[in-house]
Scaffold this motif. Sequence first.
Motif, mmCIF file in Angstrom:
data_model
loop_
_atom_site.group_PDB
_atom_site.id
_atom_site.type_symbol
_atom_site.label_atom_id
_atom_site.label_comp_id
_atom_site.label_asym_id
_atom_site.label_seq_id
_atom_site.Cartn_x
_atom_site.Cartn_y
_atom_site.Cartn_z
ATOM 1 N N ASP A 1 6.609 -159.301 -41.949
ATOM 2 C CA ASP A 1 7.265 -159.189 -40.646
ATOM 3 C C ASP A 1 8.161 -157.949 -40.638
ATOM 4 O OD1 ASP A 1 8.086 -159.734 -38.088
ATOM 5 O OD2 ASP A 1 9.572 -161.221 -38.671
ATOM 6 N N PRO A 2 7.574 -156.747 -40.555
ATOM 7 C CA PRO A 2 8.387 -155.528 -40.560
ATOM 8 C C PRO A 2 9.226 -155.418 -39.292
ATOM 9 C CG PRO A 2 6.119 -155.015 -40.035
ATOM 10 C CD PRO A 2 6.145 -156.469 -40.423
ATOM 11 N N ALA A 3 10.255 -154.589 -39.349
ATOM 12 C CA ALA A 3 11.178 -154.420 -38.220
ATOM 13 C C ALA A 3 10.601 -153.446 -37.202
ATOM 14 C CB ALA A 3 12.525 -153.916 -38.718
ATOM 15 N N TYR A 4 10.791 -153.768 -35.927
ATOM 16 C CA TYR A 4 10.405 -152.890 -34.825
ATOM 17 C C TYR A 4 11.640 -152.635 -33.974
ATOM 18 C CZ TYR A 4 5.735 -154.257 -36.277
ATOM 19 O OH TYR A 4 4.605 -154.485 -37.022
ATOM 20 N N GLU A 5 11.784 -151.408 -33.502
ATOM 21 C CA GLU A 5 12.997 -151.051 -32.789
ATOM 22 C C GLU A 5 12.715 -150.030 -31.697
ATOM 23 O OE1 GLU A 5 15.317 -147.958 -35.376
ATOM 24 O OE2 GLU A 5 14.399 -149.439 -36.740
ATOM 25 N N SER A 6 13.665 -149.922 -30.768
ATOM 26 C CA SER A 6 13.548 -148.961 -29.681
ATOM 27 C C SER A 6 13.706 -147.537 -30.215
ATOM 28 C CB SER A 6 14.628 -149.244 -28.630
ATOM 29 O OG SER A 6 14.633 -148.260 -27.631
ATOM 30 N N GLN A 7 12.915 -146.616 -29.656
ATOM 31 C CA GLN A 7 12.971 -145.232 -30.124
ATOM 32 C C GLN A 7 12.857 -144.267 -28.950
ATOM 33 O OE1 GLN A 7 10.192 -144.119 -33.196
ATOM 34 N NE2 GLN A 7 10.728 -141.962 -33.093
ATOM 35 N N PHE A 8 13.716 -143.252 -28.963
ATOM 36 C CA PHE A 8 13.630 -142.136 -28.032
ATOM 37 C C PHE A 8 12.704 -141.083 -28.633
ATOM 38 C CE2 PHE A 8 15.386 -137.832 -27.182
ATOM 39 C CZ PHE A 8 15.028 -137.740 -25.841
ATOM 40 N N ARG A 9 11.778 -140.571 -27.838
ATOM 41 C CA ARG A 9 10.800 -139.602 -28.341
ATOM 42 C C ARG A 9 10.809 -138.349 -27.479
ATOM 43 N NH1 ARG A 9 6.467 -142.686 -31.224
ATOM 44 N NH2 ARG A 9 6.812 -144.910 -30.872
ATOM 45 N N ILE A 10 10.657 -137.204 -28.130
ATOM 46 C CA ILE A 10 10.397 -135.939 -27.440
ATOM 47 C C ILE A 10 9.043 -135.418 -27.905
ATOM 48 C CG2 ILE A 10 11.086 -133.530 -27.179
ATOM 49 C CD1 ILE A 10 13.944 -134.349 -27.274
ATOM 50 N N ILE A 11 8.170 -135.168 -26.956
ATOM 51 C CA ILE A 11 6.820 -134.678 -27.241
ATOM 52 C C ILE A 11 6.654 -133.357 -26.504
ATOM 53 C CG2 ILE A 11 4.350 -135.155 -27.045
ATOM 54 C CD1 ILE A 11 5.146 -138.156 -26.911
ATOM 55 N N ASN A 12 6.199 -132.335 -27.207
ATOM 56 C CA ASN A 12 6.034 -131.041 -26.559
ATOM 57 C C ASN A 12 4.813 -130.333 -27.105
ATOM 58 O OD1 ASN A 12 7.063 -128.984 -28.794
ATOM 59 N ND2 ASN A 12 8.445 -130.734 -28.815
ATOM 60 N N GLY A 13 4.327 -129.369 -26.335
ATOM 61 C CA GLY A 13 3.157 -128.621 -26.768
ATOM 62 C C GLY A 13 2.622 -127.729 -25.663
ATOM 63 N N PHE A 14 1.662 -126.897 -26.032
ATOM 64 C CA PHE A 14 1.054 -125.980 -25.095
ATOM 65 C C PHE A 14 -0.177 -126.615 -24.449
ATOM 66 C CE2 PHE A 14 3.433 -123.222 -27.938
ATOM 67 C CZ PHE A 14 4.024 -122.338 -27.051
#
Length: 216
Positions: free
Chosen positions: A195-208
């Motif tokens: 039962d691994p831990a899951y948590e809220s995450q802010f993500r930044i995704i960028n690219g051309f």
Amino acid sequence: GINQAGGTAYGIWNAAEVMTQEFTQRLQTYNIDIRVPVYENETYRLSGIVGARMFWIWERYKWRTIDYSIYGQAGGLDQAIYTNIVSNRMYGAHLACQNEWYLGHGFAFSFTPDAALMVDVVKTRAKYQLGEKYVGPVSKRGRSMYTIVPELDANLGISWYPVEGIELKIGYDVMALFNTISSRHPIDFNFGSVDPAYESQFRIINGFTAGIALVF
């Protein structure tokens, strides 16, 4: 099984010779949009874009352990595989403001800020299994979660119109997603109740980006 090199280490993980880790991340996004002209003059055009959006982030952590014999051999029963998969499927609507400036000689510059609000349907699955398929023991657990994910997006682009009705474009995208789910510490070492831990995450995704459009 018994680790045959020393004879005192039992199990695949105890005194195992090879361990490998692998992380795979995939991203897909789909839009169905309506573009509405708002203002236009000889060198500038403003448009509003509204539509539906589907955004999918799929991640898998994989840990493989191999326990070789003193003869350097290992079969499926001498291997153990742990996987932790997190799937964020987001569905919602977005609103964008497209600004285009004509630079001359068929070239134009664009800036498009975008905002979206989506429902995130999260599916997770953590699993221990042997390298031999369909042979036990297996320990696994799956979970379903639901969150609300706001998204902010911005695109900078240069377009070239070589002839009427054809557009070639290159651009740069930056996407910020709030409140997605991830497993930053993906391993749960308790085989009996994985039962691994899951948590809220802010993500930044960028690219051309690059593309071609045919306008009829």
